[in-house]
Design an enzyme around this catalytic site. Structure first.
Site, PDB file in Angstrom:
ATOM      1  N   PHE A   1       0.971  -1.047  -0.061  1.00  0.00           N
ATOM      2  CA  PHE A   1      -0.076  -0.019   0.067  1.00  0.00           C
ATOM      3  C   PHE A   1       0.771   1.200   0.003  1.00  0.00           C
ATOM      4  O   PHE A   1       0.132   2.585   0.011  1.00  0.00           O
ATOM      5  CB  PHE A   1      -0.873   0.016   1.438  1.00  0.00           C
TER       6      PHE A   1
ATOM      7  N   ARG B   1      -4.402   7.436  20.874  1.00  0.00           N
ATOM      8  CA  ARG B   1      -4.572   6.525  20.195  1.00  0.00           C
ATOM      9  C   ARG B   1      -5.967   5.814  20.442  1.00  0.00           C
ATOM     10  O   ARG B   1      -6.722   5.479  19.601  1.00  0.00           O
ATOM     11  CB  ARG B   1      -3.655   5.172  20.442  1.00  0.00           C
TER      12      ARG B   1
ATOM     13  N   THR C   1      -7.508   1.618  13.090  1.00  0.00           N
ATOM     14  CA  THR C   1      -7.295   1.888  11.529  1.00  0.00           C
ATOM     15  C   THR C   1      -8.519   1.868  10.576  1.00  0.00           C
ATOM     16  O   THR C   1      -8.820   2.745  10.011  1.00  0.00           O
ATOM     17  CB  THR C   1      -6.094   1.363  11.067  1.00  0.00           C
TER      18      THR C   1
ATOM     19  N   ARG D   1     -12.025   8.291  14.119  1.00  0.00           N
ATOM     20  CA  ARG D   1     -12.419   7.583  12.772  1.00  0.00           C
ATOM     21  C   ARG D   1     -13.482   6.746  12.620  1.00  0.00           C
ATOM     22  O   ARG D   1     -14.096   6.896  11.497  1.00  0.00           O
ATOM     23  CB  ARG D   1     -11.062   6.136  12.557  1.00  0.00           C
TER      24      ARG D   1
ATOM     25  N   ASN E   1      -8.708   7.661   6.522  1.00  0.00           N
ATOM     26  CA  ASN E   1      -9.142   7.352   7.771  1.00  0.00           C
ATOM     27  C   ASN E   1      -8.847   8.587   8.815  1.00  0.00           C
ATOM     28  O   ASN E   1      -8.754   8.495   9.987  1.00  0.00           O
ATOM     29  CB  ASN E   1      -8.625   6.006   8.393  1.00  0.00           C
TER      30      ASN E   1
ATOM     31  N   HIS F   1      -3.613  10.464  11.804  1.00  0.00           N
ATOM     32  CA  HIS F   1      -2.499   9.631  12.111  1.00  0.00           C
ATOM     33  C   HIS F   1      -2.120   9.977  13.547  1.00  0.00           C
ATOM     34  O   HIS F   1      -2.223  11.181  13.908  1.00  0.00           O
ATOM     35  CB  HIS F   1      -1.268   9.889  11.278  1.00  0.00           C
TER      36      HIS F   1
END
Length: 142
Positions: free
Chosen positions: A59, A87, A93, A104, A114, A117
């Protein structure tokens, strides 16, 4: 608890949809202080360098293409247990599996788009912060 810093990117999909303010509100509501922030448009070299650990993954080229498709917001967040807290705030993800109320689950369009980061460890936080910010650009807010 330990006060720590973490690194965050608001990705092109979220910037394009004018979600910066809504996402910043999530940071602050979670007790995370924004101690550095800027908008940048990554070129391929900068994106490839940032994501170098993924260079051999299938990817990688799509990721670089996406991250250079428009401006991003990069920021340093500070707070108690900031890495873990951010997080959790981001969610998984894959937004389909993200807990309700996470960034998200609420804003991401897909696994590729998404929205955000975040650093996954103190080591990656230090490396990622240094990639985008000098020490002089980080303004502690006591």
């Amino acid at each position: 608890m330990t006060i720590e810093k973490t690194f965050s990117i608001i990705k092109p999909d979220a910037v394009k949809r004018n979600l910066i303010g809504a996402i910043y509100q999530r940071f602050e509501n979670a007790g995370l202080k924004i101690v550095a922030s800027k908008m940048v448009h990554l070129d391929a070299t900068k994106a490839q360098g940032f994501y170098a650990e993924h260079e051999e993954k299938p990817f990688f080229n799509e990721l670089v293409e996406f991250m250079t498709s428009g401006p991003v917001m990069v920021q340093v967040l500070e707070g108690e247990d900031a890495i873990h807290r951010y997080r959790e705030l981001m969610g998984t993800t894959n937004p389909e599996n993200a807990a309700c109320g996470t960034i998200r689950s609420d804003f991401a369009l897909s696994m590729r788009y998404n929205s955000v980061h975040g650093s996954d460890s103190p080591e990656s936080a230090a490396r990622e912060i240094a990639y985008f910010f000098t020490e002089d650009e980080i303004c502690p807010r006591d």
